[in-house]
Design a protein around this motif. Structure first.
Motif, short mmCIF file in Angstrom:
data_model
loop_
_atom_site.label_atom_id
_atom_site.label_comp_id
_atom_site.label_asym_id
_atom_site.label_seq_id
_atom_site.Cartn_x
_atom_site.Cartn_y
_atom_site.Cartn_z
N GLY A 79 0.82 -1.22 0.00
CA GLY A 79 0.00 0.00 0.00
C GLY A 79 0.85 1.26 0.00
O GLY A 79 0.58 2.20 -0.74
N VAL A 80 1.88 1.28 0.83
CA VAL A 80 2.77 2.44 0.89
C VAL A 80 3.48 2.62 -0.44
O VAL A 80 3.58 3.72 -0.96
CB VAL A 80 3.79 2.29 2.04
N ALA A 81 3.98 1.52 -1.01
CA ALA A 81 4.70 1.61 -2.28
C ALA A 81 3.79 2.13 -3.38
O ALA A 81 4.20 2.98 -4.18
CB ALA A 81 5.28 0.24 -2.64
N ALA A 82 2.54 1.65 -3.42
CA ALA A 82 1.60 2.12 -4.44
C ALA A 82 1.27 3.60 -4.24
O ALA A 82 1.18 4.36 -5.21
CB ALA A 82 0.32 1.28 -4.40
N THR A 83 1.12 4.01 -2.99
CA THR A 83 0.83 5.42 -2.70
C THR A 83 2.01 6.30 -3.10
O THR A 83 1.82 7.35 -3.73
CB THR A 83 0.49 5.59 -1.21
N ALA A 84 3.22 5.89 -2.77
CA ALA A 84 4.40 6.67 -3.14
C ALA A 84 4.55 6.73 -4.66
O ALA A 84 4.83 7.80 -5.22
CB ALA A 84 5.65 6.07 -2.50
N ALA A 85 4.35 5.60 -5.33
CA ALA A 85 4.49 5.56 -6.79
C ALA A 85 3.45 6.43 -7.49
O ALA A 85 3.68 6.92 -8.60
CB ALA A 85 4.38 4.12 -7.28
N ALA A 86 2.32 6.67 -6.82
CA ALA A 86 1.26 7.49 -7.41
C ALA A 86 1.54 8.99 -7.30
O ALA A 86 0.76 9.80 -7.77
CB ALA A 86 -0.08 7.16 -6.77
N GLY A 87 2.66 9.34 -6.68
CA GLY A 87 3.04 10.75 -6.62
C GLY A 87 2.67 11.48 -5.35
O GLY A 87 2.56 12.70 -5.34
N THR A 88 2.50 10.76 -4.26
CA THR A 88 2.18 11.40 -2.99
C THR A 88 3.26 12.42 -2.62
O THR A 88 4.44 12.18 -2.81
CB THR A 88 2.09 10.34 -1.88
#
Length: 182
Positions: free
Chosen positions: A122-131
């Motif tokens: 979840g964290v990796a996906a959130t970071a990859a989405a440009g958070t």
């Protein structure tokens, strides 16, 4: 699970409820992933059916509804120059690719050498989405305090949203002026 203290739930309260199978969806700190996916405190059925995903999007589906809290490190200003230099050297060494590879699953790292496992999905996906990083500026603590002090009246139904926002703004402006930010 609706109750007046809903927003007082923290990870140590929510994680066991999740592990017991009594929640269908939750938004938790990314560091909770390991706890709810381990073999302790839950059942295989709950663990197998737990999926950690990125934060939901806002602003037309392009902005993660989250922030990253790992934007750097600080060194106390009331220490000697020698201690500050030693601290800096230790911190720079502590963020090396070799350290990340040696401790890949010990934490969630925002570094190229990191390979996210299931607990960090979840964290990796959130970071990859440009958070974006959380704006940890000196005046943010004042804003947090203004919300902490004024928001309960709205949540308890004692004030309108408009009045609560006006109270938050007034409390923040007063504190920011006292601290010299405004």
């Amino acid at each position: 699970m609706c109750q007046p203290g809903l927003l007082t739930y923290n990870t140590s309260t929510v994680a066991p409820i999740w592990e017991a199978g009594n929640l269908a969806i939750a938004q938790l700190w990314g560091s909770t992933g390991g706890q709810i996916l381990d073999d302790e405190g839950s059942t295989p059925e709950v663990v197998e059916n737990t999926l950690l995903v990125g934060a939901p999007m806002v602003a037309g589906g392009s902005t993660p509804a989250s922030t990253l809290w790992w934007d750097g490190f600080t060194i106390a200003k009331n220490i000697s120059d020698e201690d500050a230099e030693a601290t800096f050297i230790a911190m720079v060494h502590g963020i090396s690719d070799d350290m990340v590879r040696a401790n890949n699953d010990a934490a969630v790292w925002l570094m190229d050498a990191y390979v996210p496992g299931p607990a960090a999905a979840g964290v990796a996906a959130t970071a990859a989405a440009g958070t974006q990083p959380y704006p940890m500026l000196p005046f943010m603590g004042l804003l947090h305090q203004a919300f902490f002090t004024e928001l309960p009246d709205f949540l308890q139904g004692n004030e309108s949203a408009e009045q609560t926002l006006a109270d938050i703004e007034a409390a923040y402006i007063t504190a920011a002026k006292e601290e010299g930010f405004l």
